[in-house]
Design a protein around this motif. Structure first.
Motif, PDB file in Angstrom:
ATOM      1  N   ARG D 105      30.216  24.765  45.574  1.00  0.00           N
ATOM      2  CA  ARG D 105      29.295  25.849  45.294  1.00  0.00           C
ATOM      3  C   ARG D 105      29.587  27.063  46.181  1.00  0.00           C
ATOM      4  O   ARG D 105      29.489  28.203  45.746  1.00  0.00           O
ATOM      5  N   SER D 108      33.382  29.708  45.718  1.00  0.00           N
ATOM      6  CA  SER D 108      33.565  30.958  44.974  1.00  0.00           C
ATOM      7  C   SER D 108      33.008  32.157  45.729  1.00  0.00           C
ATOM      8  O   SER D 108      33.306  33.286  45.390  1.00  0.00           O
ATOM      9  N   ASP D 109      32.181  31.904  46.722  1.00  0.00           N
ATOM     10  CA  ASP D 109      31.589  33.034  47.436  1.00  0.00           C
ATOM     11  C   ASP D 109      32.347  33.375  48.722  1.00  0.00           C
ATOM     12  O   ASP D 109      32.193  34.452  49.263  1.00  0.00           O
ATOM     13  N   ASP D 151      39.710   9.874  45.102  1.00  0.00           N
ATOM     14  CA  ASP D 151      39.136  11.213  44.971  1.00  0.00           C
ATOM     15  C   ASP D 151      38.407  11.359  43.642  1.00  0.00           C
ATOM     16  O   ASP D 151      37.234  11.735  43.590  1.00  0.00           O
ATOM     17  N   ALA D 152      39.115  11.056  42.563  1.00  0.00           N
ATOM     18  CA  ALA D 152      38.504  11.197  41.245  1.00  0.00           C
ATOM     19  C   ALA D 152      37.336  10.228  41.106  1.00  0.00           C
ATOM     20  O   ALA D 152      36.292  10.574  40.552  1.00  0.00           O
ATOM     21  N   ALA D 155      34.336  11.534  43.002  1.00  0.00           N
ATOM     22  CA  ALA D 155      33.746  12.676  42.306  1.00  0.00           C
ATOM     23  C   ALA D 155      32.933  12.210  41.108  1.00  0.00           C
ATOM     24  O   ALA D 155      31.785  12.636  40.902  1.00  0.00           O
ATOM     25  N   ALA D 156      33.514  11.313  40.297  1.00  0.00           N
ATOM     26  CA  ALA D 156      32.807  10.816  39.117  1.00  0.00           C
ATOM     27  C   ALA D 156      31.572  10.027  39.523  1.00  0.00           C
ATOM     28  O   ALA D 156      30.490  10.192  38.953  1.00  0.00           O
ATOM     29  N   ALA D 159      28.855  12.348  40.616  1.00  0.00           N
ATOM     30  CA  ALA D 159      28.244  13.049  39.488  1.00  0.00           C
ATOM     31  C   ALA D 159      27.231  12.143  38.806  1.00  0.00           C
ATOM     32  O   ALA D 159      26.124  12.570  38.465  1.00  0.00           O
ATOM     33  N   HIS D 163      22.878  12.346  38.940  1.00  0.00           N
ATOM     34  CA  HIS D 163      22.261  12.614  37.653  1.00  0.00           C
ATOM     35  C   HIS D 163      20.910  11.916  37.561  1.00  0.00           C
ATOM     36  O   HIS D 163      20.760  10.793  38.022  1.00  0.00           O
TER      37      HIS D 163
END
Lengths: 184, 184, 184, 184
Positions: D105, D108-109, D151-152, D155-156, D159, D163
DNA sequence: GATGAATGAGCATTCATTCAT
DNA sequence: AATGAATGAATGCTCATTCAT
């Protein structure tokens, strides 16, 4: 060139003075950038001392009233209460009523200016009542008037004073109506 | 479906009426979009009739003065000139001086409002002088006053009138000072 | 050079498209002036269509969700419900989850984005449920899953998808878990 | 009365902790003045430790990753390498992936966050590989996986974990897939 | 080293004005 | 003649950064 810490209070005073003059001369439409420029500070400095424009307008409204209230407090210990009273009434008519008119004009543009001006106005009222009472006890002012009468009187006298056909002579004529010796 | 030419005049009148009400109520800060909306026209229509905002403000300043000038013109043929004069003076104190105060408040925000208000003010002055002259010839008004005196008087009377401690009774007291029977 | 009236709707669409791209690429910190410049309109035009920045952010959040919801509505009449369902799930994982991630990132910066995204999200959910139901009736999707499962699945699949070590092959592996023929 | 040198280090730590909490809770839009206030220091002190805001954001991004890397280093000497590995993976899914999402998050800033996070991320990766290798040698983790897979997976799993329909149970299901006894 | 007042550029927003329809 | 979308300069306000104390 950069102001020091100790000058912060002076900055606030200068900003306020500039704002009073600017609002009086050109209305509250004057931008804060313009005020900052005239005060020789950055735009952010104005906001440090007055967080919103409304706060600055409120302070500018209250300022001349505060000055008059302090003036009344300074006159209360005069050795000649009657003279002190009439001096102050004349100042009110010339300067104070102008402050009132100023406040009147600004009132409709500020958020809740009644609040902002309530306290200084109360101080001014108290000072005026004290001066009137002292003058009455001194025998120099008519006993049948009170501060409420003075409000309307000052407003009317000021209106005549600022009128093109009026002038400083009008004040004497009107203030004479408050003196006891008129009945004599 | 499209408005005819005659409606253009009605549009101008409605925009002006809305502007007077809006400026009086909320100050000259009211946006032209808001005035257009209240008048039920598009923003462009306001600009067709009043090319700039200053022009609209000027017209709004002059409007109530024009109304009073027309009122004076209507009273000049009265069969009782004295009554007509005092009726008009009272109207001036209540409404007209309000219009002055309104103009005062707007003055500092408009570009060159003296120009805009000069002509209607001259008409009002002429009407007032005519009414005063007729009342003096009728024997109802003191002969030693002129329109210049009335200006300051109306301003002072209005200031007292609008003051919280003042009121409608103040007017009678003050206007009585203009009557001949005071000398009687 | 000046856009005509009829282009107003096109302007709105272009501004929104630019905003979605800009926010996605550079975060919500992108200034409205920058968006106006990229869209080839004035700063005021952005505000005409989106009164506040929050309104534009809300619209930018909702936009990709709306696109997906419309896509789902377009697929519901497919002659092959099972194929339609899996096509849409794959689109969700690739694009839709990106939209979710986008929305997630923006959520903490908007005022009340839940409100803004609630309705489009409900439309998307309804479309997804309809596609799933049709595929289940068609016998192509497992009967023991519901839209709630799909949410978590899509989120997880997307996370793996966007991961450097993941990729498009991951999707097939994961979506196979939803098919009935896996049990066959 | 003035803080000694040793307090400077404590100041830096407090500012960083406050920044991590503030950015996580309210986004990177939180002002440095606000962070300075919450940390109980002056605005200038923040700049002494972090010359620019980007530097503070970078440090705040790297901070939770560093914590996890240190945690991994602490677990490597465990007497039960298999248990240590699965404990750490679960922590990664719950906390570490949250740190990733946080970093995502913020990414991008920030100006060039890849640089800032590269070194701590390498430390974390090294620690994870060490734990995985130890667990594999211990026979508790499947031999056909590597850190890239993890890593994947993390991440999964994260997520799905965050949820609404997911939850703590999901983690067990997913981590079970990494255990050797699944083959048993 | 720490402080906080000052700076000034940047932002969202408003609004008088223009102009294509 | 009327409309209202578009413009763009101006305004109030914020905030990262600097610097005198």
């Amino acid at each position: 060139m950069r102001p020091a810490r100790a000058d912060a209070i002076a900055n606030r005073a200068r900003i306020l003075a500039v704002a009073v003059a600017a609002f009086e001369a050109d209305g509250v439409g004057v931008s804060l950038d313009e005020i900052a420029r005239r005060a020789g500070v950055g735009a952010g400095t104005v906001h440090r001392h007055f967080p919103t424009k409304a706060a600055l307008v409120d302070a500018a409204i209250a300022e001349p009233v505060n000055v008059l209230a302090s003036r009344a407090a300074g006159l209360i210990d005069s050795t000649d209460p009657t003279a002190a009273f009439f001096v102050f009434v004349e100042e009110l008519v010339v300067n104070g009523a102008a402050a009132h008119a100023f406040a009147d004009r600004l009132r409709s543009d500020a958020d809740d200016p009644e609040m902002a001006i309530a306290e200084p106005l109360a101080r001014l009222r108290a000072g005026l009542e004290a001066l009137l009472g002292a003058a009455q006890r001194d025998g120099g002012a008519r006993g049948d008037i009170n501060a409420g009468h003075l409000d309307a009187f000052v407003a009317a006298a000021h209106a005549a004073y600022v009128h093109p056909t009026g002038g400083i002579r009008v004040i004497s004529l009107l203030t004479d109506g408050l003196r006891t010796h008129r009945h004599a």
